[in-house]
Design a protein around this motif. Structure first.
Motif, PDB file in Angstrom:
ATOM      1  N   ARG A  20       6.728   2.154  -5.373  1.00 45.44           N
ATOM      2  CA  ARG A  20       5.876   0.991  -4.555  1.00 45.44           C
ATOM      3  C   ARG A  20       4.822   0.549  -5.126  1.00 45.44           C
ATOM      4  O   ARG A  20       4.691  -0.700  -4.908  1.00 45.44           O
ATOM      5  CB  ARG A  20       5.878   1.596  -3.235  1.00 45.44           C
ATOM      6  CG  ARG A  20       7.109   2.123  -2.318  1.00 45.44           C
ATOM      7  CD  ARG A  20       8.148   1.145  -2.138  1.00 45.44           C
ATOM      8  NE  ARG A  20       9.079   1.802  -1.277  1.00 45.44           N
ATOM      9  CZ  ARG A  20      10.562   1.153  -1.809  1.00 45.44           C
ATOM     10  NH1 ARG A  20      10.701  -0.140  -2.429  1.00 45.44           N
ATOM     11  NH2 ARG A  20      11.400   1.775  -1.306  1.00 45.44           N
ATOM     12  N   SER A  24       4.159  -3.492  -5.435  1.00 39.98           N
ATOM     13  CA  SER A  24       3.112  -4.251  -4.861  1.00 39.98           C
ATOM     14  C   SER A  24       2.258  -4.875  -5.979  1.00 39.98           C
ATOM     15  O   SER A  24       1.844  -6.010  -5.727  1.00 39.98           O
ATOM     16  CB  SER A  24       2.121  -3.586  -3.858  1.00 39.98           C
ATOM     17  OG  SER A  24       1.563  -2.599  -4.586  1.00 39.98           O
ATOM     18  N   ARG A  27       4.118  -7.941  -7.196  1.00 37.88           N
ATOM     19  CA  ARG A  27       4.172  -8.846  -5.917  1.00 37.88           C
ATOM     20  C   ARG A  27       2.792  -9.888  -5.982  1.00 37.88           C
ATOM     21  O   ARG A  27       2.948 -10.848  -5.653  1.00 37.88           O
ATOM     22  CB  ARG A  27       4.378  -8.299  -4.806  1.00 37.88           C
ATOM     23  CG  ARG A  27       5.240  -8.795  -3.802  1.00 37.88           C
ATOM     24  CD  ARG A  27       5.199  -7.964  -2.432  1.00 37.88           C
ATOM     25  NE  ARG A  27       6.364  -6.767  -2.404  1.00 37.88           N
ATOM     26  CZ  ARG A  27       7.617  -7.031  -1.809  1.00 37.88           C
ATOM     27  NH1 ARG A  27       7.925  -8.375  -1.518  1.00 37.88           N
ATOM     28  NH2 ARG A  27       8.545  -6.361  -2.031  1.00 37.88           N
ATOM     29  N   SER A  28       1.815  -9.184  -6.116  1.00 44.06           N
ATOM     30  CA  SER A  28       0.586  -9.603  -5.990  1.00 44.06           C
ATOM     31  C   SER A  28       0.311 -10.873  -7.117  1.00 44.06           C
ATOM     32  O   SER A  28      -0.036 -11.613  -7.033  1.00 44.06           O
ATOM     33  CB  SER A  28      -0.593  -8.757  -5.990  1.00 44.06           C
ATOM     34  OG  SER A  28      -0.751  -8.104  -7.098  1.00 44.06           O
TER      35      SER A  28
END
Ligand code: HAM
Length: 421
Positions: A20, A24, A27-28
């Motif tokens: 995860r 993340s 994703r950022s």
């Protein structure tokens, strides 16, 4: 005892947190480039993959998990993400809304491969697919986003290999050239390559069995047949990467194992001597004809996919994960049945106020309750016994300083807001 299926993995606790965390971070970065998430089904009609990756590709010819459902339809667990995104892009007519569409996805993929370091039968990919523009600027920007993801994760020793396999006319001419060349040397090549000779000679260059055979190494390179347009296109991509300061190596043998690519193809590999050295961590390229071949409009696409398990393995090796396991803020200790009830109520009040609070559900003895607070590395303890209940107070112990104090129960939240930031 049941065991997990060969080539699959359980992600438990910290391992799940790592997955995860990587997601993340990625994703950022990618959302800054204007990519939107797309979530497609885990399985598709088998034809979606056969038509795009090609019958001759390893994926289609030997690695797909294909089955008939109860209605007799042939379905396949997705081995990769590009074809499903193209299918969805067309089915939902997304091209009608915008000229340029940028999508990203995370999720499990399935391939019947021989499991080994960094190679699984179920693995996770992060990928992007962009539709609508054929421009060296877009190709370079896609590659730059991949490089920036490695930078954001802190990963070092990555080598970017890049090549062009030309536009459609160049590829056709190259296939003919390779066919003539390999026909003269066919006896030294593996059985699969013998079959590929007629159907798809380019795939011989990608053969895992013959990869060290000099016949492969000395095969004619695509430069000789590249159209001027394809050469100029590739040079522009390279020039932009130079201007941005991206390090790369042009690898004339890089053709990629999927049939849908045209022009720019690339792979990021780990440049190290350990067991993961040489593995592709991210790979992709341009596919000018896939949308059209799915009976859609003539819209080019380009994208790549990262193997998340490989990223995690490298980050473990290079010690790049921050401390992901956090201890409990507060463990609540109850010394009799009534006090235990209270600890449950208080634990939930604390949780709703944003604290990580835990309690032992069974024991009223101190020893196991202290043990739990040690296991969870609790910052504070709340101790409630008969006296605390009668006086509506809590005994609070700071687990670092070992100091203890009594506070009114209605001050609990404010107290911890002051103490724990
Ligand atoms: P691919 O090269 O087949 O490309 O896979 C991309 C990445 O997925 C690989 O570089 C690797 O990191 C990871 N990967 C592949 N197979 C396995 C496996 N068995 N176990 C663990 N990791 C694996 C594609 O999938 C294309 N759809 C990429 C793309 C997107 N091209 C254009 N858009």
């Amino acid at each position: 005892m049941y065991q997990k299926v060969k080539g699959t993995q359980d992600f438990i606790g910290l391992e799940a947190k790592k997955l995860r965390y990587v997601e993340s971070k990625i994703r950022s970065v990618i959302e800054k480039y204007g990519y939107e998430e797309i979530i497609t089904p885990i399985f598709e009609n088998t034809e979606v993959f056969v038509r795009s990756a090609g019958e001759e590709s390893d994926i289609v010819s030997k690695e797909m998990y294909t089955f008939l459902d109860k209605g007799g339809r042939s379905l396949t667990l997705r081995p990769e993400g590009t074809a499903p995104v193209v299918r969805s892009f067309l089915e939902n007519k997304l091209y009608a809304q915008r000229n340029l569409n940028k999508f990203y996805y995370f999720g499990p993929m399935f391939r019947y491969e021989r499991p080994q370091a960094g190679r699984f039968r179920e693995f996770n990919q992060f990928g992007i697919e962009t539709f609508g523009t054929s421009s060296p600027l877009l190709d370079a920007d896609v590659i730059i986003s991949g490089t920036e993801i490695f930078n954001a994760l802190g990963i070092k020793n990555i080598k970017l290999k890049i090549n062009t396999i030309g536009d459609f006319p160049s590829r056709t001419a190259y296939a003919k050239l390779l066919q003539d060349y390999f026909r003269n040397n066919i006896s030294s090549l593996c059985r699969d390559c013998n079959r590929r000779l007629e159907n798809n000679p380019l795939r011989i260059l990608d053969c895992k069995i013959d990869k060290d055979n000099p016949v492969l190494k000395n095969a004619p390179k695509i430069d000789t047949v590249l159209s001027d347009e394809a050469k100029i296109y590739f040079q522009s991509v390279i020039d932009i990467l130079d201007a941005y300061g991206v390090n790369y190596e042009v690898d004339r043998n890089l053709v990629r194992g999927l049939d849908y690519y045209t022009d720019t193809v690339f792979e990021y590999i780990l440049d190290s001597n350990d067991e993961l050295g040489g593995l592709a961590i991210c790979a992709g390229g341009k596919y000018s004809d896939m949308v059209k071949s799915f009976k859609g409009p003539d819209i080019p696409g380009i994208g790549y996919a990262f193997g998340i398990e490989r990223i995690i393995a490298i980050m473990d090796l290079q010690n790049l994960f921050p401390a992901l396991e956090t201890g409990a803020d507060i463990v609540l200790i109850g010394l009799d049945e009534k006090a235990k009830e209270k600890t449950l109520l208080y634990a939930n009040k604390l949780r709703m106020a944003g604290f990580y609070a835990e309690m032992d559900y069974v024991n009223i003895n101190l020893k196991p309750q202290f043990k739990l607070s040690d296991q969870l590395q609790a910052k504070y303890l709340i101790i409630i016994g008969e006296e605390e209940l009668n006086n509506k107070v809590l005994t609070v112990k700071n687990n670092t300083t070992k100091e203890q104090e009594s506070i009114p129960e209605d001050r609990m939240i404010d107290y911890f807001k002051e103490k724990i930031k």
